[in-house]
Design a protein around this motif. Structure first.
Motif, mmCIF file in Angstrom:
data_model
loop_
_atom_site.group_PDB
_atom_site.id
_atom_site.type_symbol
_atom_site.label_atom_id
_atom_site.label_comp_id
_atom_site.label_asym_id
_atom_site.label_seq_id
_atom_site.Cartn_x
_atom_site.Cartn_y
_atom_site.Cartn_z
ATOM 1 N N TYR A 81 1.771 26.404 -19.994
ATOM 2 C CA TYR A 81 2.414 27.666 -19.857
ATOM 3 C C TYR A 81 3.987 27.257 -19.302
ATOM 4 O O TYR A 81 4.011 26.502 -18.097
ATOM 5 C CB TYR A 81 2.031 28.871 -19.060
ATOM 6 C CG TYR A 81 0.982 29.466 -19.582
ATOM 7 C CD1 TYR A 81 -0.183 28.931 -19.997
ATOM 8 C CD2 TYR A 81 1.107 30.754 -20.336
ATOM 9 C CE1 TYR A 81 -1.300 29.713 -20.705
ATOM 10 C CE2 TYR A 81 0.225 31.553 -20.948
ATOM 11 C CZ TYR A 81 -0.797 31.029 -21.171
ATOM 12 O OH TYR A 81 -2.101 31.515 -21.836
ATOM 13 N N LEU A 130 -8.400 37.228 -18.907
ATOM 14 C CA LEU A 130 -8.266 35.982 -19.786
ATOM 15 C C LEU A 130 -9.409 35.322 -20.646
ATOM 16 O O LEU A 130 -10.697 35.698 -20.367
ATOM 17 C CB LEU A 130 -7.893 34.825 -18.334
ATOM 18 C CG LEU A 130 -6.370 34.915 -18.050
ATOM 19 C CD1 LEU A 130 -6.426 34.117 -16.573
ATOM 20 C CD2 LEU A 130 -5.435 34.306 -18.912
ATOM 21 N N ARG A 147 3.674 29.240 -24.380
ATOM 22 C CA ARG A 147 2.742 28.395 -23.885
ATOM 23 C C ARG A 147 2.412 27.570 -25.278
ATOM 24 O O ARG A 147 2.707 27.756 -26.335
ATOM 25 C CB ARG A 147 1.225 29.345 -23.851
ATOM 26 C CG ARG A 147 0.846 30.200 -24.872
ATOM 27 C CD ARG A 147 -0.059 31.007 -24.508
ATOM 28 N NE ARG A 147 -0.958 31.867 -25.751
ATOM 29 C CZ ARG A 147 -1.787 32.631 -25.436
ATOM 30 N NH1 ARG A 147 -2.241 33.083 -24.323
ATOM 31 N NH2 ARG A 147 -2.144 33.424 -26.620
ATOM 32 N N VAL A 164 5.064 34.001 -25.312
ATOM 33 C CA VAL A 164 4.006 34.901 -24.885
ATOM 34 C C VAL A 164 4.409 36.138 -24.454
ATOM 35 O O VAL A 164 4.137 37.254 -24.881
ATOM 36 C CB VAL A 164 3.275 34.221 -23.511
ATOM 37 C CG1 VAL A 164 2.398 35.126 -22.910
ATOM 38 C CG2 VAL A 164 2.496 33.017 -23.983
ATOM 39 N N MET A 208 -1.519 37.635 -15.669
ATOM 40 C CA MET A 208 -2.670 37.579 -16.823
ATOM 41 C C MET A 208 -3.916 37.825 -16.290
ATOM 42 O O MET A 208 -4.528 37.420 -15.529
ATOM 43 C CB MET A 208 -2.465 36.122 -17.083
ATOM 44 C CG MET A 208 -1.192 35.342 -17.282
ATOM 45 S SD MET A 208 -1.287 33.871 -18.122
ATOM 46 C CE MET A 208 -2.055 32.684 -16.509
ATOM 47 N N ASP A 225 -6.589 31.704 -24.203
ATOM 48 C CA ASP A 225 -5.121 31.450 -23.600
ATOM 49 C C ASP A 225 -5.037 30.058 -22.720
ATOM 50 O O ASP A 225 -4.053 29.959 -22.389
ATOM 51 C CB ASP A 225 -5.479 32.512 -22.435
ATOM 52 C CG ASP A 225 -5.565 33.943 -22.793
ATOM 53 O OD1 ASP A 225 -6.208 34.917 -22.378
ATOM 54 O OD2 ASP A 225 -4.984 34.342 -23.955
ATOM 55 N N VAL A 270 -1.645 39.217 -26.678
ATOM 56 C CA VAL A 270 -1.556 39.309 -24.973
ATOM 57 C C VAL A 270 -1.394 40.793 -24.682
ATOM 58 O O VAL A 270 -1.415 41.035 -23.445
ATOM 59 C CB VAL A 270 -0.701 38.307 -24.160
ATOM 60 C CG1 VAL A 270 -0.938 36.835 -24.619
ATOM 61 C CG2 VAL A 270 0.696 38.678 -24.297
#
Length: 119
Positions: A93, A85, A38, A48, A82, A89, A63
Motif C-alpha cells: 500500500y 480484510l 495498492r 484504493v 481497513m 486485499d 473496498v
C-alpha cells in the motif's frame, strides 16, 4: 520537496482490521489531495481511496463499505482504516500526495507498506 512515510502494515487474518498512517513533511499537506494505492504481485497499481483538501472522498468499488480514508491536517497525516480484510486485499500500500502550486502540478509517493491478509 515532500516526504511521505507510511506505517501500520502487517499480517492479519481474514476478517481482521488494520489502520495505515501516512505522515507528510512540508507545508503543502492541507492543500493536497491524498490517496492510498495498492499493488499486488503481478498486478498494476490501483487506487484504493482518495481524499481531497476539502474532505471529499472516493473509493474503489472493491473496498467500499470496508475501508475509510481520513485526514488530520493538524498532524499532516492521512489514514486508511481497513476492516473486514480479505486475502485479496494483500498488497503493498502506497500513500500519494498531489496538487497544484500555481500552474505546476506536483505528485509525491511514499515507499509503501506491506499488508498481508491470511485466509
Amino acid at each position: 520537496q515532500v516526504q511521505l512515510v507510511e506505517s501500520g502494515g502487517g499480517l492479519v487474518q481474514a476478517g481482521g482490521s488494520l489502520r495505515l498512517s501516512c505522515a507528510a513533511s512540508g507545508s503543502r499537506f492541507s492543500i493536497s489531495t491524498m490517496g492510498w494505492y495498492r499493488q499486488a504481485p503481478g498486478k498494476q497499481r490501483e487506487l484504493v481511496a482518495g481524499i481531497t483538501s476539502g474532505g471529499s472522498t472516493n473509493y474503489a468499488d472493491s473496498v467500499k463499505g470496508r475501508f475509510t480514508i481520513s485526514r488530520d491536517n493538524s498532524k499532516n497525516t492521512v489514514y486508511l482504516q481497513m476492516n473486514s480484510l480479505k486475502p485479496e486485499d494483500t498488497a503493498v500500500y502506497y500513500c500519494m500526495s498531489n496538487g497544484l502550486i500555481g500552474t505546476r502540478r506536483y505528485e509525491y509517493w511514499g515507499q509503501g507498506t506491506q499488508v498481508t491478509v491470511s485466509s
